[in-house]
Design an enzyme around this catalytic site. Structure first.
Site, PDB file in Angstrom:
ATOM      1  N   HIS A  59       7.876 -26.686  -0.807  1.00 46.24           N
ATOM      2  CA  HIS A  59       7.315 -27.797  -1.582  1.00 46.24           C
ATOM      3  C   HIS A  59       6.292 -27.314  -2.611  1.00 46.24           C
ATOM      4  O   HIS A  59       5.585 -28.109  -3.201  1.00 46.24           O
ATOM      5  CB  HIS A  59       6.669 -28.813  -0.633  1.00 46.24           C
ATOM      6  CG  HIS A  59       7.657 -29.380   0.345  1.00 46.24           C
ATOM      7  ND1 HIS A  59       8.363 -30.530   0.112  1.00 46.24           N
ATOM      8  CD2 HIS A  59       8.096 -28.901   1.535  1.00 46.24           C
ATOM      9  CE1 HIS A  59       9.176 -30.761   1.135  1.00 46.24           C
ATOM     10  NE2 HIS A  59       9.032 -29.782   2.010  1.00 46.24           N
TER      11      HIS A  59
ATOM     12  N   LYS B 241     -14.063   1.342  -4.365  1.00 45.63           N
ATOM     13  CA  LYS B 241     -15.074   1.755  -3.375  1.00 45.63           C
ATOM     14  C   LYS B 241     -16.169   2.590  -4.025  1.00 45.63           C
ATOM     15  O   LYS B 241     -17.343   2.492  -3.659  1.00 45.63           O
ATOM     16  CB  LYS B 241     -14.409   2.567  -2.253  1.00 45.63           C
ATOM     17  CG  LYS B 241     -13.550   1.741  -1.336  1.00 45.63           C
ATOM     18  CD  LYS B 241     -13.082   2.583  -0.157  1.00 45.63           C
ATOM     19  CE  LYS B 241     -12.029   1.867   0.637  1.00 45.63           C
ATOM     20  NZ  LYS B 241     -11.379   2.739   1.615  1.00 45.63           N
TER      21      LYS B 241
ATOM     22  N   GLU C 258       0.818  -1.210   0.000  1.00 47.90           N
ATOM     23  CA  GLU C 258       0.000   0.000   0.000  1.00 47.90           C
ATOM     24  C   GLU C 258       0.858   1.268   0.000  1.00 47.90           C
ATOM     25  O   GLU C 258       0.435   2.318  -0.467  1.00 47.90           O
ATOM     26  CB  GLU C 258      -0.930  -0.014   1.231  1.00 47.90           C
ATOM     27  CG  GLU C 258      -2.268   0.634   0.969  1.00 47.90           C
ATOM     28  CD  GLU C 258      -3.251   0.466   2.116  1.00 47.90           C
ATOM     29  OE1 GLU C 258      -2.857   0.045   3.220  1.00 47.90           O
ATOM     30  OE2 GLU C 258      -4.442   0.761   1.903  1.00 47.90           O
TER      31      GLU C 258
HETATM   32  O1  PA5 Z   1      -3.091   1.851   6.030  1.00 44.41           O
HETATM   33  C1  PA5 Z   1      -4.181   2.322   5.753  1.00 44.41           C
HETATM   34  O2  PA5 Z   1      -4.410   3.533   5.802  1.00 44.41           O
HETATM   35  C2  PA5 Z   1      -5.349   1.445   5.382  1.00 44.41           C
HETATM   36  O3  PA5 Z   1      -4.959   0.149   5.138  1.00 44.41           O
HETATM   37  C3  PA5 Z   1      -6.378   1.436   6.488  1.00 44.41           C
HETATM   38  O4  PA5 Z   1      -5.763   1.028   7.673  1.00 44.41           O
HETATM   39  C4  PA5 Z   1      -7.546   0.515   6.175  1.00 44.41           C
HETATM   40  O5  PA5 Z   1      -8.085   0.837   4.933  1.00 44.41           O
HETATM   41  C5  PA5 Z   1      -8.622   0.647   7.231  1.00 44.41           C
HETATM   42  O6  PA5 Z   1      -9.044   1.964   7.325  1.00 44.41           O
HETATM   43  P1  PA5 Z   1      -9.948   2.495   8.489  1.00 44.41           P
HETATM   44  O7  PA5 Z   1      -9.200   2.423   9.755  1.00 44.41           O
HETATM   45  O8  PA5 Z   1     -10.242   3.910   8.119  1.00 44.41           O
HETATM   46  O9  PA5 Z   1     -11.177   1.630   8.499  1.00 44.41           O
END
Ligand code: PA5
Length: 424
Positions: free
Chosen positions: A295, A407, A274
């Site tokens: 394996h 989304k 990410e």
């Molecule tokens: O690292 C990040 O920002 C994302 O992976 C969020 O942690 C994830 O999308 C969850 O978001 P939220 O805490 O707003 O539900």
């Protein structure tokens, strides 16, 4: 402390790598200072900001109260809101502490049924964690579980509900209106960097993890990476990744022979995928659970196209033992008699390094032992190294514009109306 070992022998790439690392080392100085541009995302750089002694003490007290009253603690959260806690809990949870059930990380109806099934007849506490309380998975699970608790405990349900959200958010308002305990989600840290804050630490503490030690490990790593000299291991790791990326190695396999790292792999994959996968750039992070996956993917690693480099996670100290004994039957496994599985596993690791390093770049990150202190070290180390790696690659380590795309389609299909003037 974490040690970095490079297993390949070729002198030619080492010279080229040396000049690559030298040429780019200004990124370390920038990262150490903290950059204005990323000020709203760097609350994790100094562990004291969100995990000072007083905060840790309050979390320990709340966790002790939950441990005393709960059979089951439901951690509602997804991605950065649950991965760090889950990785430590799955590896180190103490016996006699509440069972930790995970929710808010799936939309599967089967999983919802299974999750509810685990709660029947048990004393339940829940913690909903969301930085942006618009995320569908935790929002939906929180709703289901609030209703469940209301039916089970009536007005007393609110005493069993904790939410971790940003100040001024709709989640904070929900807590204030209904008397739930509210904990602050750091507004200057993105989810995947929040291990050392209320987000990661409360669930860990409920599972009996020594969060003081974990924070101490992170703080020690912070000192090492911010004050140490030129042989900064986070910079070495980040620059090695980028050097091999520039030579066509587009995939990093994080591999370990200790199954207790299974969920830590998930945290690490999220952190790097990410943070780094942007603008058509990035090293694709994958994990290898060895020896099992030798394996399966082991074949591809040894003989497939040269696009993967491998980082092993290894534990120095001999922590567990299980001795092989004979049962007196002829099965041709006598060569194992009297040997300790700790040592057998180590030999499998060394053999894998020997074989794979003839094919691809291979490094080891070695930690002293598998405990809370070293988890703290690993969290800080990888977060800082990821930031450096993103800088070397020229991408913003802290945003995630790509995850918004699906989304929009999903919310539209589900008929969600965005409320104006609401801080989610
Ligand atoms: O690292 C990040 O920002 C994302 O992976 C969020 O942690 C994830 O999308 C969850 O978001 P939220 O805490 O707003 O539900």
């Amino acid at each position: 402390m974490i040690r970095l070992k490079i297993h390949n022998k070729e002198d030619e790439w080492k010279r080229e790598y040396g000049s690559f690392a030298e040429r780019n080392k200004s990124v370390l100085a920038f990262a150490r200072k903290g950059e204005k541009e990323y000020m709203d995302s760097q609350g994790w750089l100094d562990t004291e900001e969100w995990a000072d002694g007083e905060r840790v003490r309050r979390l320990e007290m709340l966790a002790a109260e939950i441990r005393q009253n709960a059979d089951v603690f439901v951690l509602i959260g997804v991605g950065g809101s649950n991965n760090a806690a889950r990785s430590v809990i799955k590896a180190l949870q103490l016996p006699g502490t509440p069972e930790i059930v995970y929710a808010g990380n799936t939309l599967s109806a089967h999983a919802f049924n299974q999750m509810i099934g685990k709660l029947e007849g048990k004393s339940i506490y829940i913690n909903c964690i969301a930085k942006n309380f618009e995320t569908l998975e935790p929002g939906a699970a929180f709703r289901v579980l609030r209703k469940y608790l209301q039916e089970r405990y009536g007005n007393k349900a609110s005493e069993r509900i904790i939410a971790t959200g940003t100040a001024g958010s709709s989640l904070e308002k929900l807590c204030a209106d209904n008397g739930y305990v509210f904990l602050e989600f750091p507004d200057n840290i993105g989810g995947r960097y929040t291990a050392i804050s209320n987000v990661g630490l409360l669930p860990m503490a409920v599972a009996g993890i020594d969060i003081r030690e974990l924070v101490r490990g992170a703080a020690d790593m912070q000192k090492e990476l911010h004050n140490g000299a030129a042989d900064n291991i986070a910079y070495q790791y980040a620059s090695l990744r980028n050097f091999f990326y520039s030579r066509g190695y587009k995939i990093e396999m994080l591999a370990c022979f200790e199954p207790r790292f299974k969920y830590f792999f998930k945290w690490w994959i999220q952190l790097f995928a990410e943070s780094e996968g942007k603008e058509n750039k990035g090293i694709f992070p994958v994990a290898g659970e060895y020896s099992e996956e030798l394996h399966s993917v082991g074949q591809f690693l040894q003989d497939g196209p040269p696009i993967i480099f491998e980082t092993f996670l290894d534990i120095r100290e001999h922590q567990d033992s299980f001795l092989m004994e004979t049962d007196g039957k002829q099965d041709y496994f006598d060569y194992l008699d009297g040997k300790d599985f700790w040592c057998i596993n180590k030999e499998a690791y060394k053999a894998t390094v020997a074989a794979h390093s003839r094919k691809m770049p291979c490094f080891t990150l070695e930690i002293g032992r598998l405990d809370a202190y070293h988890f703290g070290q690993l969290f800080y180390f990888f977060q800082f190294a990821c930031y450096l790696s993103c800088k070397l690659m020229g991408v913003n380590a802290f945003n995630q514009p790509g995850v918004e795309a699906y989304k929009t389609w999903m919310f539209q299909a589900l008929g969600k109306q965005r409320e104006e003037g609401i801080k989610y």
